[in-house]
Design a protein around this motif. Structure first.
Motif, PDB file in Angstrom:
ATOM      1  N   HIS A   8       8.683   6.082  10.729  1.00 56.75           N
ATOM      2  CA  HIS A   8       7.994   5.214   9.767  1.00 56.75           C
ATOM      3  C   HIS A   8       6.827   5.953   9.123  1.00 56.75           C
ATOM      4  N   ARG A   9       6.752   5.885   7.801  1.00 60.56           N
ATOM      5  CA  ARG A   9       5.660   6.514   7.066  1.00 60.56           C
ATOM      6  C   ARG A   9       4.870   5.511   6.233  1.00 60.56           C
ATOM      7  N   ARG A  10       5.485   4.415   5.871  1.00 61.09           N
ATOM      8  CA  ARG A  10       4.774   3.365   5.130  1.00 61.09           C
ATOM      9  C   ARG A  10       4.430   2.255   6.128  1.00 61.09           C
ATOM     10  N   LEU A  11       3.141   2.186   6.466  1.00 61.56           N
ATOM     11  CA  LEU A  11       2.691   1.234   7.479  1.00 61.56           C
ATOM     12  C   LEU A  11       1.782   0.176   6.860  1.00 61.56           C
ATOM     13  N   ALA A  12       1.821  -0.994   7.450  1.00 57.53           N
ATOM     14  CA  ALA A  12       0.886  -2.062   7.088  1.00 57.53           C
ATOM     15  C   ALA A  12       0.375  -2.688   8.375  1.00 57.53           C
ATOM     16  N   GLY A  61      -0.433  13.523   9.985  1.00 59.88           N
ATOM     17  CA  GLY A  61      -0.362  13.987   8.610  1.00 59.88           C
ATOM     18  C   GLY A  61      -0.196  12.908   7.568  1.00 59.88           C
ATOM     19  N   LEU A  62      -0.427  11.655   7.929  1.00 60.62           N
ATOM     20  CA  LEU A  62      -0.345  10.552   6.965  1.00 60.62           C
ATOM     21  C   LEU A  62      -1.748  10.209   6.466  1.00 60.62           C
ATOM     22  N   ASP A  63      -1.839   9.696   5.273  1.00 61.26           N
ATOM     23  CA  ASP A  63      -3.127   9.358   4.674  1.00 61.26           C
ATOM     24  C   ASP A  63      -3.591   7.988   5.188  1.00 61.26           C
ATOM     25  N   PRO A  64      -4.662   7.941   5.981  1.00 63.84           N
ATOM     26  CA  PRO A  64      -5.118   6.647   6.515  1.00 63.84           C
ATOM     27  C   PRO A  64      -5.530   5.663   5.435  1.00 63.84           C
ATOM     28  N   THR A  65      -5.958   6.193   4.284  1.00 61.77           N
ATOM     29  CA  THR A  65      -6.357   5.276   3.210  1.00 61.77           C
ATOM     30  C   THR A  65      -5.153   4.550   2.609  1.00 61.77           C
ATOM     31  N   GLY A  66      -3.959   5.028   2.936  1.00 60.45           N
ATOM     32  CA  GLY A  66      -2.752   4.371   2.443  1.00 60.45           C
ATOM     33  C   GLY A  66      -2.302   3.205   3.294  1.00 60.45           C
ATOM     34  N   LEU A  67      -3.030   2.940   4.377  1.00 62.25           N
ATOM     35  CA  LEU A  67      -2.678   1.807   5.246  1.00 62.25           C
ATOM     36  C   LEU A  67      -2.935   0.498   4.511  1.00 62.25           C
ATOM     37  N   ALA A 101       0.580 -13.634   5.461  1.00 64.91           N
ATOM     38  CA  ALA A 101       0.161 -12.239   5.316  1.00 64.91           C
ATOM     39  C   ALA A 101       1.360 -11.310   5.220  1.00 64.91           C
ATOM     40  N   PHE A 102       2.420 -11.603   5.964  1.00 66.01           N
ATOM     41  CA  PHE A 102       3.615 -10.766   5.899  1.00 66.01           C
ATOM     42  C   PHE A 102       4.216 -10.806   4.496  1.00 66.01           C
ATOM     43  N   GLY A 103       4.255 -11.978   3.904  1.00 60.93           N
ATOM     44  CA  GLY A 103       4.747 -12.076   2.536  1.00 60.93           C
ATOM     45  C   GLY A 103       3.919 -11.242   1.580  1.00 60.93           C
ATOM     46  N   GLU A 104       2.604 -11.181   1.830  1.00 61.76           N
ATOM     47  CA  GLU A 104       1.718 -10.404   0.963  1.00 61.76           C
ATOM     48  C   GLU A 104       1.981  -8.901   1.109  1.00 61.76           C
ATOM     49  N   VAL A 105       2.116  -8.422   2.338  1.00 59.68           N
ATOM     50  CA  VAL A 105       2.283  -6.976   2.518  1.00 59.68           C
ATOM     51  C   VAL A 105       3.660  -6.501   2.052  1.00 59.68           C
ATOM     52  N   MET A 106       4.651  -7.398   1.988  1.00 59.74           N
ATOM     53  CA  MET A 106       5.999  -7.006   1.591  1.00 59.74           C
ATOM     54  C   MET A 106       6.246  -7.185   0.097  1.00 59.74           C
ATOM     55  N   ALA A 107       5.227  -7.622  -0.647  1.00 59.39           N
ATOM     56  CA  ALA A 107       5.443  -8.012  -2.042  1.00 59.39           C
ATOM     57  C   ALA A 107       5.437  -6.840  -3.010  1.00 59.39           C
ATOM     58  N   GLY A 108       4.942  -5.664  -2.602  1.00 59.73           N
ATOM     59  CA  GLY A 108       4.827  -4.547  -3.525  1.00 59.73           C
ATOM     60  C   GLY A 108       6.150  -3.860  -3.812  1.00 59.73           C
ATOM     61  N   SER A 109       6.090  -2.862  -4.684  1.00 60.53           N
ATOM     62  CA  SER A 109       7.302  -2.135  -5.072  1.00 60.53           C
ATOM     63  C   SER A 109       7.778  -1.186  -3.980  1.00 60.53           C
ATOM     64  N   ALA A 110       6.857  -0.767  -3.095  1.00 64.38           N
ATOM     65  CA  ALA A 110       7.223   0.103  -1.972  1.00 64.38           C
ATOM     66  C   ALA A 110       6.710  -0.534  -0.686  1.00 64.38           C
ATOM     67  N   PRO A 111       7.386  -1.574  -0.215  1.00 66.08           N
ATOM     68  CA  PRO A 111       6.895  -2.293   0.957  1.00 66.08           C
ATOM     69  C   PRO A 111       6.931  -1.421   2.214  1.00 66.08           C
ATOM     70  N   PRO A 112       6.108  -1.757   3.192  1.00 66.29           N
ATOM     71  CA  PRO A 112       6.094  -0.979   4.437  1.00 66.29           C
ATOM     72  C   PRO A 112       7.396  -1.128   5.199  1.00 66.29           C
ATOM     73  N   THR A 113       7.704  -0.100   5.973  1.00 59.57           N
ATOM     74  CA  THR A 113       8.873  -0.191   6.859  1.00 59.57           C
ATOM     75  C   THR A 113       8.473  -0.649   8.254  1.00 59.57           C
ATOM     76  N   ALA A 114       7.163  -0.698   8.514  1.00 59.26           N
ATOM     77  CA  ALA A 114       6.672  -1.189   9.805  1.00 59.26           C
ATOM     78  C   ALA A 114       5.377  -1.946   9.582  1.00 59.26           C
ATOM     79  N   VAL A 115       5.280  -3.127  10.185  1.00 58.32           N
ATOM     80  CA  VAL A 115       4.077  -3.955  10.095  1.00 58.32           C
ATOM     81  C   VAL A 115       3.526  -4.134  11.509  1.00 58.32           C
ATOM     82  N   LEU A 116       2.330  -3.593  11.733  1.00 55.31           N
ATOM     83  CA  LEU A 116       1.676  -3.712  13.033  1.00 55.31           C
ATOM     84  C   LEU A 116       0.704  -4.888  12.962  1.00 55.31           C
ATOM     85  N   CYS A 117       0.803  -5.794  13.906  1.00 59.03           N
ATOM     86  CA  CYS A 117      -0.028  -6.994  13.884  1.00 59.03           C
ATOM     87  C   CYS A 117      -1.100  -6.925  14.971  1.00 59.03           C
ATOM     88  N   GLY A 118      -2.263  -7.464  14.656  1.00 59.93           N
ATOM     89  CA  GLY A 118      -3.397  -7.397  15.562  1.00 59.93           C
ATOM     90  C   GLY A 118      -3.250  -8.216  16.811  1.00 59.93           C
TER      91      GLY A 118
END
Length: 345
Positions: free
Chosen positions: A187-191, A218-224, A239-256
């Motif tokens: 996974h490289r696209r994280l939320a 080697g991933l950019d933390p500012t891209g989280l 919140a999940f709907g919000e993080v998945m709404a973009g053109s390049a949604p994350p492949t992994a969502v870590l929840c607090g």
């Protein structure tokens, strides 16, 4: 034969009434109630039978005045609306009970102002010591407690650099391990869906743990992609709907925490997404719900009950003048279930 008890309904039974019925001295009754191990079994049983028969209850105010202690411990937790703190506080209460102490619990609803007022209220009601959750609060609260020589213990966090006795775990390290495991699956696209971090050191430390893992790989933390929302299933869903709404949604969502993760799972199902085929979802805490959802949740196990028991012992030791002032770090562990898989190609 023991004399008959005075007719009830004519007043509250006294220590003298118990002594008369059990045919012992008032001192013996007092020892049975306060130090039962110092009284022979036959006498103790006779006294306790008299206590039960009369419905006698010790005068709490008088005992507290004489001992200069109420044997009451206060605990202020952020919420009672989910099971995050339930196991730990239950174990905390059980252990206090073994030491003859009573627990008073208040909920701050994650409000600094509410917590400040609850500290004052619990102290006014005679709390001998306090259990607080996390380190983040105004220093004036600690000054208030120190001025009154009221021991305070911080739980659910381990940060000895804060200078306060605590028992808990390293939130940053625990979430960093989770993030590293997620990244190792490609996974490289994280939320991350987190509780508001401004006044919650546990939440902010978990987010920082993810960023540290990203930087180390080697991933950019500012891209989280970070979405902050109060803990609830409904908020996790939104919140999940919000993080998945973009053109390049994350492949992994870590929840607090697991509650937010369950909401995310619900949203993924409604959106027709496969977990973990299309997106992986992880939680934190390992509450019972994490095993009951479908698919079962990958999460971080927190030793809530062990923490509660040991926290109670630490406060008892502080009240008895036996505390070392040291902090205790407890281990967490990653629980791999079925919501984490390889990144989709």
């Amino acid at each position: 034969m023991p004399s008959r008890p005075q007719k009830q309904g004519k007043g509250v039974p006294t220590l003298e009434d118990v002594a008369r019925l059990a045919e012992v001295s008032t001192a013996t009754v007092s020892r049975c109630l306060n130090s039962p191990d110092r009284v022979v079994k036959s006498t103790r049983e006779r006294v306790m039978a008299a206590v039960d028969r009369l419905g006698y209850a010790p005068n709490f105010g008088a005992r507290a005045l004489a001992a200069k202690r109420t044997n009451t411990i206060g605990a202020i937790i952020p919420t009672m609306e989910n099971a995050i703190f339930a196991r730990g506080i239950q174990a905390f209460q059980e252990e206090l009970g073994l030491h003859g102490m009573t627990l008073l619990v208040a909920s701050s609803s994650y409000s600094e102002e509410v917590e400040r007022e609850q500290v004052r209220t619990l102290c006014a009601r005679g709390a001998d010591a306090l259990l607080l959750i996390g380190h983040h609060r105004d220093a004036g609260i600690y000054d208030f407690l120190d001025d009154r020589s009221i021991p305070v213990l911080v739980a659910w966090a381990y940060q000895p650099s804060r200078g306060r006795s605590s028992i808990g775990f390293d939130n940053r390290a625990a979430m960093r391990e989770m993030a590293e495991t997620v990244i190792s699956e490609g996974h490289r696209r994280l939320a991350v869906i987190s509780a508001p971090t401004a006044a919650n050191d546990r939440a902010s430390e978990r987010v920082e743990g993810i960023r540290e893992a990203m930087a180390a790989h080697g991933l950019d933390p500012t891209g989280l992609h970070l979405v902050e929302t109060p803990y609830s299933v409904e908020n996790g869903d939104r919140a999940f709907g919000e993080v998945m709404a973009g053109s390049a949604p994350p492949t992994a969502v870590l929840c607090g925490n697991d509650v937010l993760a369950v909401g995310a799972l619900r949203a993924a199902r409604r959106m027709g997404l496969s977990v973990p085929g299309d997106v992986s979802i992880t939680g934190f805490d390992d509450i019972e719900l994490a095993q009951l959802v479908e698919p079962p949740l990958t999460t971080v196990h927190v030793p809530h009950r062990d923490m509660g028991r040991k926290a109670a012992r630490m406060l008892v030791e502080a009240l008895n003048g036996e505390a070392t002032g040291d902090s205790i770090r407890l281990d967490t562990c990653l629980i791999r279930r079925q919501t984490l898989g390889p990144a989709p190609e």
